[in-house]
Design an enzyme around this catalytic site. Structure first.
Site, PDB file in Angstrom:
ATOM      1  N   HIS A  57       0.820  -1.226   0.000  1.00 44.89           N
ATOM      2  CA  HIS A  57       0.000   0.000   0.000  1.00 44.89           C
ATOM      3  C   HIS A  57       0.853   1.275   0.000  1.00 44.89           C
ATOM      4  CE1 HIS A  57      -3.639  -2.258   0.467  1.00 44.89           C
ATOM      5  NE2 HIS A  57      -3.304  -2.734   1.654  1.00 44.89           N
TER       6      HIS A  57
ATOM      7  N   ASP B  46      -2.544 -10.598  -2.550  1.00 43.72           N
ATOM      8  CA  ASP B  46      -3.114 -10.145  -1.281  1.00 43.72           C
ATOM      9  C   ASP B  46      -4.591  -9.802  -1.516  1.00 43.72           C
ATOM     10  OD1 ASP B  46      -2.022  -8.817   1.547  1.00 43.72           O
ATOM     11  OD2 ASP B  46      -3.771  -7.766   0.737  1.00 43.72           O
TER      12      ASP B  46
ATOM     13  N   HIS C 103      -6.226  -7.370  -0.582  1.00 40.37           N
ATOM     14  CA  HIS C 103      -6.383  -5.936  -0.843  1.00 40.37           C
ATOM     15  C   HIS C 103      -5.632  -5.538  -2.116  1.00 40.37           C
ATOM     16  CE1 HIS C 103      -6.729  -6.458   3.594  1.00 40.37           C
ATOM     17  NE2 HIS C 103      -7.820  -5.747   3.367  1.00 40.37           N
TER      18      HIS C 103
ATOM     19  N   ASP D 121      -4.302 -13.029   3.205  1.00 40.69           N
ATOM     20  CA  ASP D 121      -5.544 -12.580   3.831  1.00 40.69           C
ATOM     21  C   ASP D 121      -6.768 -12.841   2.949  1.00 40.69           C
ATOM     22  OD1 ASP D 121      -4.506 -10.682   2.105  1.00 40.69           O
ATOM     23  OD2 ASP D 121      -4.555  -9.023   3.547  1.00 40.69           O
TER      24      ASP D 121
HETATM   25 ZN   LIG Z   1      -4.005  -7.310   2.614  1.00 38.56          ZN
END
Ligand SMILES: [Zn+2]
Length: 314
Positions: A129, A166, A168, A253
């Protein structure tokens, strides 16, 4: 004669537990302890790859100098959050983040020297991120982006592919390479969750148009949905790009029972994705892969999924 066994390195180190995010934070030292205990149990034919500290100049391959200074100053002033947003820090966090970036560079060097064909780096804090100018989402420095630029600068490679599974979207990695045709960024992620970026319509800008591939997946979907998308979209994108090295932002995740992610992948999903990534790497770049830990917040699930990933690299 049987196929020679591929040499898969692993990297883990208790120093990453020094990044203290406070009580009840999902990105905790405890999740790391559970994971590293599981990796410790792998036999010695998974060589342990030592890490190193990244130099500031190496961090600046992917980050603006002023943002590096923000991290340094926030840590020096005992702040408990990075001023750029939603990232807990402690007095060790600057050093630990440099070690995490450096581990990726040491792993890349070990693969380029031919000591191992691939390495899984269990590091924290995660990185995908973090943009060139800000940390966010538990991430300080973008280790995978630094490694991609390092492969180009130090080892003279031209085309690097990054696959990010991931749960996200890796908004930071995408932003760093959005206009760069030399890095193919591919993300599989859950649709409609943090950081609310990564629509399928985002394919890159300018010279980088076509070297960003976003694959948002419906919440609650299982691994077969992701694998179908992999075969339909990722395989042709990799074949068209012909990478000279494959990096993986390996978050876990998206695994079923993760407290943050809303997908339902199994350990076998991660193994199946790893086998596909390995087939791409064998086809285009002599099997060269370095993967790194991003998210994964159910400690036991993280450990079993990461071990399935490592074993599938062989
Ligand atoms: Zn993540």
């Amino acid at each position: 004669m049987s196929e020679p066994r591929r040499k898969v390195g692993i990297h883990y180190d208790a120093k990453y537990e020094k990044h203290d995010t406070g009580p009840s934070h999902p990105e905790s030292a405890n999740r790391y302890r559970v994971l590293s205990s599981a990796l410790e149990e792998l036999p010695d034919d998974f060589p342990r790859i030592p890490g190193r500290r990244a130099a500031v100049a190496e961090v600046l391959l992917a980050h603006e100098a002023y943002y590096h200074d923000v991290v340094y100053q926030d840590v020096e002033s005992f702040a408990d959050q990075l001023r750029t947003g939603d990232t807990a820090i402690c007095e060790e966090s600057y050093d630990v983040a440099l070690e995490a970036s450096g581990a990726m560079l040491a792993a890349v060097d070990a693969v380029m020297r031919g000591e191992v064909s691939s390495v899984f780096c269990a590091v924290r804090p995660p990185g995908h991120h973090a943009t060139a100018t800000r940390g966010m989402g538990f991430c300080i420095f973008n280790h995978v982006a630094i490694a991609a630029r390092y492969l180009q600068k130090k080892h003279g490679l031209k085309r690097i592919a990054i696959i990010d599974w991931d749960v996200h979207h890796g908004n930071g990695t995408e932003a760093i390479f959005i206009s760069d045709p030399s890095v193919l960024y591919i993300s599989l992620h859950e649709n409609g969750i943090y950081p609310f970026t990564g629509p399928a319509t985002e394919r890159g800008h300018g010279a980088g148009e076509g070297t960003t591939l976003n694959i948002p997946l419906p919440s609650n979907s299982e691994g077969d949905v992701a694998l179908k998308e992999w075969d339909a979209q990722i395989t042709p994108a990799i074949d068209a790009f012909k990478p000279e090295f494959l990096l993986i932002s390996a978050g876990f995740d998206a695994r079923v029972d993760d407290p943050i992610g809303g997908l339902r992948w199994s350990d076998e999903t991660f193994a199946a994705m790893t086998r596909r990534a390995l087939a791409h790497a064998e086809k285009w770049c002599g099997g060269k892969i370095v993967s790194m830990l991003e998210g994964g917040y159910n400690p036991a699930g993280l450990a079993s999924a990461a071990v399935a990933h490592v074993k599938a690299l062989v």
